[in-house]
Design a protein around this motif. Structure first.
Motif, PDB file in Angstrom:
ATOM      1  N   MET A  51       2.756   7.030 -12.113  1.00  0.00           N
ATOM      2  CA  MET A  51       3.410   5.985 -11.333  1.00  0.00           C
ATOM      3  C   MET A  51       2.478   4.787 -11.152  1.00  0.00           C
ATOM      4  O   MET A  51       2.882   3.642 -11.326  1.00  0.00           O
ATOM      5  N   GLN A  52       1.240   5.080 -10.820  1.00  0.00           N
ATOM      6  CA  GLN A  52       0.243   4.036 -10.606  1.00  0.00           C
ATOM      7  C   GLN A  52       0.121   3.145 -11.848  1.00  0.00           C
ATOM      8  O   GLN A  52      -0.022   1.928 -11.739  1.00  0.00           O
ATOM      9  N   ASN A  53       0.192   3.757 -13.009  1.00  0.00           N
ATOM     10  CA  ASN A  53       0.076   3.009 -14.262  1.00  0.00           C
ATOM     11  C   ASN A  53       1.331   2.187 -14.571  1.00  0.00           C
ATOM     12  O   ASN A  53       1.267   1.244 -15.342  1.00  0.00           O
ATOM     13  N   GLU A  54       2.460   2.549 -13.970  1.00  0.00           N
ATOM     14  CA  GLU A  54       3.731   1.850 -14.207  1.00  0.00           C
ATOM     15  C   GLU A  54       3.956   0.672 -13.262  1.00  0.00           C
ATOM     16  O   GLU A  54       4.723  -0.229 -13.572  1.00  0.00           O
ATOM     17  N   LEU A  55       3.301   0.703 -12.115  1.00  0.00           N
ATOM     18  CA  LEU A  55       3.544  -0.335 -11.101  1.00  0.00           C
ATOM     19  C   LEU A  55       2.705  -1.578 -11.366  1.00  0.00           C
ATOM     20  O   LEU A  55       1.575  -1.483 -11.849  1.00  0.00           O
ATOM     21  N   PRO A  56       3.237  -2.751 -11.011  1.00  0.00           N
ATOM     22  CA  PRO A  56       2.457  -3.984 -11.174  1.00  0.00           C
ATOM     23  C   PRO A  56       1.292  -4.031 -10.180  1.00  0.00           C
ATOM     24  O   PRO A  56       1.201  -3.216  -9.260  1.00  0.00           O
ATOM     25  N   LEU A  66      10.412   1.633  -5.532  1.00  0.00           N
ATOM     26  CA  LEU A  66       9.167   1.004  -5.045  1.00  0.00           C
ATOM     27  C   LEU A  66       9.143  -0.482  -5.383  1.00  0.00           C
ATOM     28  O   LEU A  66       8.693  -1.296  -4.567  1.00  0.00           O
ATOM     29  N   LYS A  67       9.623  -0.845  -6.541  1.00  0.00           N
ATOM     30  CA  LYS A  67       9.626  -2.260  -6.936  1.00  0.00           C
ATOM     31  C   LYS A  67      10.536  -3.111  -6.056  1.00  0.00           C
ATOM     32  O   LYS A  67      10.336  -4.328  -5.965  1.00  0.00           O
ATOM     33  N   THR A  68      11.504  -2.474  -5.387  1.00  0.00           N
ATOM     34  CA  THR A  68      12.372  -3.268  -4.488  1.00  0.00           C
ATOM     35  C   THR A  68      11.575  -3.864  -3.333  1.00  0.00           C
ATOM     36  O   THR A  68      12.019  -4.835  -2.733  1.00  0.00           O
ATOM     37  N   PRO A  74      11.926   7.100 -13.221  1.00  0.00           N
ATOM     38  CA  PRO A  74      12.375   5.692 -13.251  1.00  0.00           C
ATOM     39  C   PRO A  74      13.017   5.265 -11.935  1.00  0.00           C
ATOM     40  O   PRO A  74      12.809   4.136 -11.480  1.00  0.00           O
ATOM     41  N   GLU A  75      13.772   6.159 -11.312  1.00  0.00           N
ATOM     42  CA  GLU A  75      14.439   5.831 -10.037  1.00  0.00           C
ATOM     43  C   GLU A  75      13.411   5.548  -8.935  1.00  0.00           C
ATOM     44  O   GLU A  75      13.565   4.596  -8.166  1.00  0.00           O
ATOM     45  N   ILE A 114       0.849  -1.193   0.000  1.00  0.00           N
ATOM     46  CA  ILE A 114       0.000   0.000   0.000  1.00  0.00           C
ATOM     47  C   ILE A 114       0.883   1.241   0.000  1.00  0.00           C
ATOM     48  O   ILE A 114       1.783   1.375   0.832  1.00  0.00           O
ATOM     49  N   ILE A 115       0.600   2.120  -0.921  1.00  0.00           N
ATOM     50  CA  ILE A 115       1.222   3.438  -0.941  1.00  0.00           C
ATOM     51  C   ILE A 115       0.126   4.390  -0.488  1.00  0.00           C
ATOM     52  O   ILE A 115      -0.839   4.627  -1.219  1.00  0.00           O
ATOM     53  N   LEU A 116       0.240   4.869   0.735  1.00  0.00           N
ATOM     54  CA  LEU A 116      -0.775   5.737   1.333  1.00  0.00           C
ATOM     55  C   LEU A 116      -0.238   7.158   1.363  1.00  0.00           C
ATOM     56  O   LEU A 116       0.642   7.483   2.153  1.00  0.00           O
ATOM     57  N   ASN A 117      -0.772   7.990   0.490  1.00  0.00           N
ATOM     58  CA  ASN A 117      -0.321   9.371   0.338  1.00  0.00           C
ATOM     59  C   ASN A 117      -1.292  10.285   1.079  1.00  0.00           C
ATOM     60  O   ASN A 117      -2.482  10.325   0.757  1.00  0.00           O
ATOM     61  N   LEU A 118      -0.782  10.986   2.093  1.00  0.00           N
ATOM     62  CA  LEU A 118      -1.600  11.927   2.856  1.00  0.00           C
ATOM     63  C   LEU A 118      -1.465  13.306   2.226  1.00  0.00           C
ATOM     64  O   LEU A 118      -0.348  13.788   2.009  1.00  0.00           O
ATOM     65  N   TRP A 119      -2.579  13.953   1.975  1.00  0.00           N
ATOM     66  CA  TRP A 119      -2.616  15.204   1.234  1.00  0.00           C
ATOM     67  C   TRP A 119      -3.745  16.083   1.769  1.00  0.00           C
ATOM     68  O   TRP A 119      -4.498  15.673   2.648  1.00  0.00           O
ATOM     69  N   ALA A 120      -3.879  17.274   1.206  1.00  0.00           N
ATOM     70  CA  ALA A 120      -4.980  18.179   1.555  1.00  0.00           C
ATOM     71  C   ALA A 120      -5.336  19.014   0.329  1.00  0.00           C
ATOM     72  O   ALA A 120      -4.488  19.249  -0.540  1.00  0.00           O
TER      73      ALA A 120
END
Length: 155
Positions: free
Chosen positions: A70-75, A150-152, A144-145, A48-54
């Motif tokens: 990014m969301q479209n690039e991740l498995p 994240l993939k690690t 890319p970095e 889970i990538i939980l991004n806190l924002w306002a």
């Protein structure tokens, strides 16, 4: 032999009665934009990538197009959730004005209790529900970095 069996059954019973291990994700209560509590079981075995924002946070809004990319690039092992502690009406109005293809939620847990004092703050939560990393501040999520970093967490 009979004593050993009885002791084994007692130990198994004792272990199975232990309360479930506290996880980072278990401390967080999220609601969808209808106000219904999200069932975190649907994210089991996902990172889970939980991004806190306002809605008032310029750096938060500025990084949203990168988050979409990014969301479209991740498995499929990842799930991205954006959570604000603002009212549901404010979040809904924001999503109507800025229709990013992201999953917006309301966090109903005090962000201060999670150690958040600056936005955006992003939590990377492992498949076991434990916190892997806290990232404070905006970033280029689609670089890319960053995607490779994240993939690690899949390893």
């Amino acid at each position: 032999m009979k004593k050993l069996l009885i002791i084994s059954f007692l130990l198994i019973g004792l272990i199975s009665c232990q309360p479930e291990k506290d996880t980072f994700i278990s401390k967080i209560k999220l609601a969808d934009l209808k106000g219904e509590t999200l069932d975190k079981e649907q994210f089991k075995s996902k990172i889970i990538i939980l991004n806190l924002w306002a809605t008032w946070c310029t750096p938060c809004i500025r990084e949203m197009p990168d988050l979409v990319k990014m969301q479209n690039e991740l498995p499929g092992d990842f799930v991205l959730l954006l959570a604000s502690d603002e009212s549901l009406i404010k979040i809904q109005q924001f999503t109507e004005r800025r229709p990013f293809d992201l999953t917006f939620t309301q966090i109903q847990t005090s962000v201060e209790s999670l150690g958040v004092y600056s936005l955006p703050t992003t939590f990377i939560i492992g498949k076991d529900g434990q916190l892997l990393e806290t990232l404070v501040g905006a970033r280029e999520w689609d670089s890319p970095e960053q995607i490779e970093q994240l993939k690690t967490y899949l390893k």
